[in-house]
Motif scaffolding. Structure first.
Motif, mmCIF file in Angstrom:
data_model
loop_
_atom_site.group_PDB
_atom_site.id
_atom_site.type_symbol
_atom_site.label_atom_id
_atom_site.label_comp_id
_atom_site.label_asym_id
_atom_site.label_seq_id
_atom_site.Cartn_x
_atom_site.Cartn_y
_atom_site.Cartn_z
ATOM 1 N N ARG A 115 0.809 -1.229 0.000
ATOM 2 C CA ARG A 115 0.000 0.000 0.000
ATOM 3 C C ARG A 115 0.836 1.269 0.000
ATOM 4 N NH1 ARG A 115 -5.716 -1.582 2.176
ATOM 5 N NH2 ARG A 115 -5.539 -3.755 1.698
ATOM 6 N N ARG A 116 2.026 1.170 -0.583
ATOM 7 C CA ARG A 116 2.898 2.336 -0.722
ATOM 8 C C ARG A 116 2.774 2.937 -2.116
ATOM 9 N NH1 ARG A 116 8.350 -0.332 1.197
ATOM 10 N NH2 ARG A 116 9.242 1.501 0.205
ATOM 11 N N LEU A 117 2.219 2.180 -3.044
ATOM 12 C CA LEU A 117 1.931 2.646 -4.395
ATOM 13 C C LEU A 117 0.456 2.389 -4.636
ATOM 14 C CD1 LEU A 117 2.875 3.619 -7.235
ATOM 15 C CD2 LEU A 117 3.237 1.212 -7.798
ATOM 16 N N SER A 118 -0.233 3.422 -5.083
ATOM 17 C CA SER A 118 -1.661 3.291 -5.327
ATOM 18 C C SER A 118 -1.929 3.399 -6.825
ATOM 19 C CB SER A 118 -2.397 4.409 -4.581
ATOM 20 O OG SER A 118 -3.766 4.398 -4.905
ATOM 21 N N ILE A 119 -2.734 2.476 -7.333
ATOM 22 C CA ILE A 119 -3.170 2.506 -8.724
ATOM 23 C C ILE A 119 -4.692 2.441 -8.698
ATOM 24 C CG2 ILE A 119 -3.053 1.389 -10.988
ATOM 25 C CD1 ILE A 119 -0.410 0.066 -9.996
ATOM 26 N N GLU A 120 -5.313 3.505 -9.207
ATOM 27 C CA GLU A 120 -6.769 3.590 -9.160
ATOM 28 C C GLU A 120 -7.320 3.896 -10.544
ATOM 29 O OE1 GLU A 120 -7.654 6.599 -6.284
ATOM 30 O OE2 GLU A 120 -6.754 5.469 -4.648
ATOM 31 N N GLY A 121 -8.543 3.449 -10.775
ATOM 32 C CA GLY A 121 -9.198 3.732 -12.047
ATOM 33 C C GLY A 121 -9.224 2.497 -12.928
ATOM 34 N N ASP A 122 -9.036 2.693 -14.214
ATOM 35 C CA ASP A 122 -9.077 1.640 -15.220
ATOM 36 C C ASP A 122 -7.904 0.685 -14.993
ATOM 37 O OD1 ASP A 122 -8.768 0.092 -17.553
ATOM 38 O OD2 ASP A 122 -9.505 1.699 -18.844
ATOM 39 N N THR A 123 -8.187 -0.489 -14.410
ATOM 40 C CA THR A 123 -7.111 -1.416 -14.045
ATOM 41 C C THR A 123 -6.385 -1.965 -15.269
ATOM 42 O OG1 THR A 123 -8.742 -3.194 -13.859
ATOM 43 C CG2 THR A 123 -8.079 -2.104 -11.823
ATOM 44 N N GLU A 124 -7.106 -2.190 -16.357
ATOM 45 C CA GLU A 124 -6.456 -2.684 -17.576
ATOM 46 C C GLU A 124 -5.468 -1.645 -18.108
ATOM 47 O OE1 GLU A 124 -7.691 -3.958 -22.087
ATOM 48 O OE2 GLU A 124 -9.097 -4.461 -20.465
ATOM 49 N N LEU A 125 -5.880 -0.388 -18.112
ATOM 50 C CA LEU A 125 -5.003 0.700 -18.554
ATOM 51 C C LEU A 125 -3.808 0.820 -17.603
ATOM 52 C CD1 LEU A 125 -4.570 3.031 -20.567
ATOM 53 C CD2 LEU A 125 -5.947 4.462 -19.047
ATOM 54 N N GLY A 126 -4.056 0.710 -16.317
ATOM 55 C CA GLY A 126 -2.983 0.767 -15.330
ATOM 56 C C GLY A 126 -1.968 -0.335 -15.532
ATOM 57 N N LEU A 127 -2.442 -1.529 -15.857
ATOM 58 C CA LEU A 127 -1.547 -2.654 -16.112
ATOM 59 C C LEU A 127 -0.704 -2.415 -17.362
ATOM 60 C CD1 LEU A 127 -0.616 -5.433 -15.188
ATOM 61 C CD2 LEU A 127 -2.486 -6.429 -16.519
ATOM 62 N N GLU A 128 -1.311 -1.823 -18.398
ATOM 63 C CA GLU A 128 -0.554 -1.513 -19.612
ATOM 64 C C GLU A 128 0.537 -0.481 -19.319
ATOM 65 O OE1 GLU A 128 -2.526 -1.397 -23.559
ATOM 66 O OE2 GLU A 128 -4.381 -1.497 -22.365
ATOM 67 N N VAL A 129 0.213 0.525 -18.511
ATOM 68 C CA VAL A 129 1.203 1.539 -18.139
ATOM 69 C C VAL A 129 2.337 0.894 -17.353
ATOM 70 C CG1 VAL A 129 1.624 3.605 -16.732
ATOM 71 C CG2 VAL A 129 -0.424 3.481 -18.168
ATOM 72 N N LYS A 130 1.990 0.061 -16.372
ATOM 73 C CA LYS A 130 3.006 -0.612 -15.557
ATOM 74 C C LYS A 130 3.900 -1.501 -16.417
ATOM 75 C CE LYS A 130 3.091 -4.478 -12.742
ATOM 76 N NZ LYS A 130 4.246 -4.931 -13.392
ATOM 77 N N ASN A 131 3.301 -2.256 -17.324
ATOM 78 C CA ASN A 131 4.089 -3.134 -18.196
ATOM 79 C C ASN A 131 5.013 -2.328 -19.105
ATOM 80 O OD1 ASN A 131 2.960 -5.418 -17.084
ATOM 81 N ND2 ASN A 131 1.409 -5.637 -18.673
ATOM 82 N N LEU A 132 4.531 -1.185 -19.587
ATOM 83 C CA LEU A 132 5.377 -0.331 -20.425
ATOM 84 C C LEU A 132 6.557 0.208 -19.615
ATOM 85 C CD1 LEU A 132 5.788 1.019 -23.193
ATOM 86 C CD2 LEU A 132 4.424 2.921 -22.344
ATOM 87 N N MET A 133 6.301 0.617 -18.384
ATOM 88 C CA MET A 133 7.376 1.108 -17.521
ATOM 89 C C MET A 133 8.391 -0.003 -17.245
ATOM 90 S SD MET A 133 5.100 3.492 -14.948
ATOM 91 C CE MET A 133 6.086 3.081 -13.566
ATOM 92 N N ASP A 134 7.900 -1.217 -17.021
ATOM 93 C CA ASP A 134 8.781 -2.358 -16.759
ATOM 94 C C ASP A 134 9.638 -2.705 -17.974
ATOM 95 O OD1 ASP A 134 7.920 -2.667 -14.155
ATOM 96 O OD2 ASP A 134 6.507 -4.281 -14.624
ATOM 97 N N SER A 135 9.142 -2.397 -19.166
ATOM 98 C CA SER A 135 9.854 -2.777 -20.386
ATOM 99 C C SER A 135 10.987 -1.824 -20.756
ATOM 100 C CB SER A 135 8.873 -2.870 -21.562
ATOM 101 O OG SER A 135 8.470 -1.575 -21.986
ATOM 102 N N VAL A 136 11.077 -0.692 -20.066
ATOM 103 C CA VAL A 136 12.130 0.281 -20.382
ATOM 104 C C VAL A 136 13.491 -0.319 -20.047
ATOM 105 C CG1 VAL A 136 13.125 2.518 -19.746
ATOM 106 C CG2 VAL A 136 10.659 2.298 -20.057
ATOM 107 N N ASP A 137 14.386 -0.271 -21.009
ATOM 108 C CA ASP A 137 15.753 -0.745 -20.817
ATOM 109 C C ASP A 137 16.596 0.443 -20.360
ATOM 110 O OD1 ASP A 137 18.276 -1.833 -20.883
ATOM 111 O OD2 ASP A 137 18.167 -2.487 -22.978
ATOM 112 N N LEU A 138 16.932 0.463 -19.093
ATOM 113 C CA LEU A 138 17.691 1.594 -18.540
ATOM 114 C C LEU A 138 19.036 1.775 -19.227
ATOM 115 C CD1 LEU A 138 16.937 1.291 -14.705
ATOM 116 C CD2 LEU A 138 15.748 2.661 -16.432
ATOM 117 N N GLU A 139 19.554 0.713 -19.809
ATOM 118 C CA GLU A 139 20.840 0.795 -20.515
ATOM 119 C C GLU A 139 20.753 1.656 -21.776
ATOM 120 O OE1 GLU A 139 23.798 -0.607 -19.446
ATOM 121 O OE2 GLU A 139 22.675 -1.072 -17.627
#
Length: 175
Positions: A115-139
């Motif tokens: 409960r330190r990160l809150s995601i509210e609203g359209d859960t499918e959209l939130g999951l797409e945003v999270k997956n996109l963030m996870d896919s970023v290659d910091l290198e």
């Protein structure tokens, strides 16, 4: 002594930054945010990976600084709203937690379940945003951005960790 200073800086970062950030004109904040996002998501933008956000609004909120931005994707580019809009999904967390996520020192799922990160609203959209963030290659980020992000995340991580030895623990609780 250095660890104690770091811990104090990390614990008080939000209160230290709150006023200066709010005095920074919104146009400057918007420009900095857009340029940073273009750098971080360069490959995803080139590949059209943000199309799912077309016509939708993502709110990013840094709770302990009382700062939020509304982001969307229009005409093949990211945009930031000039004023609050009705968001479709909202991500909110405290400054230190968001820095740890960005620097890959904490997993967003772990923080969500704590409960330190809150995601509210359209859960499918939130999951797409999270997956996109996870896919970023910091290198692939510009080298200076990689270094700053890694050092900042490391600094915050060490500042939020409890003392590691008995003397540090005693000093932390008696001072």
């Amino acid at each position: 002594m250095i660890n104690k200073i770091r811990t104090q800086l990390v614990q008080n970062a939000a209160s230290i930054l709150r006023s200066p950030v709010h005095f920074l004109p919104r146009t400057v904040q918007k420009k900095a945010l857009l340029e940073s996002m273009k750098a971080v998501f360069k490959e995803a933008l080139e590949d059209g990976d943000f199309e799912f956000l077309e016509g939708k609004w993502l709110k990013i909120e840094v709770r302990d600084i009382a700062l939020s931005w509304y982001i969307s994707y229009q005409q093949e580019k990211l945009i930031v709203a000039d004023k609050p809009v009705q968001e479709d999904v909202s991500f909110s967390g405290d400054l230190n937690d968001l820095v740890l996520i960005a620097g890959r020192k904490e997993d967003p799922d772990t923080l969500f379940f704590q409960r330190r990160l809150s995601i509210e609203g359209d859960t499918e959209l939130g999951l797409e945003v999270k997956n996109l963030m996870d896919s970023v290659d910091l290198e692939l980020l510009p080298k200076p951005m990689q270094i700053v992000l890694a050092q900042l995340a490391d600094f915050v991580q060490k500042g939020v960790q409890p003392p590691t030895n008995t003397n540090e623990a005693v000093n932390a609780y008696t001072n």
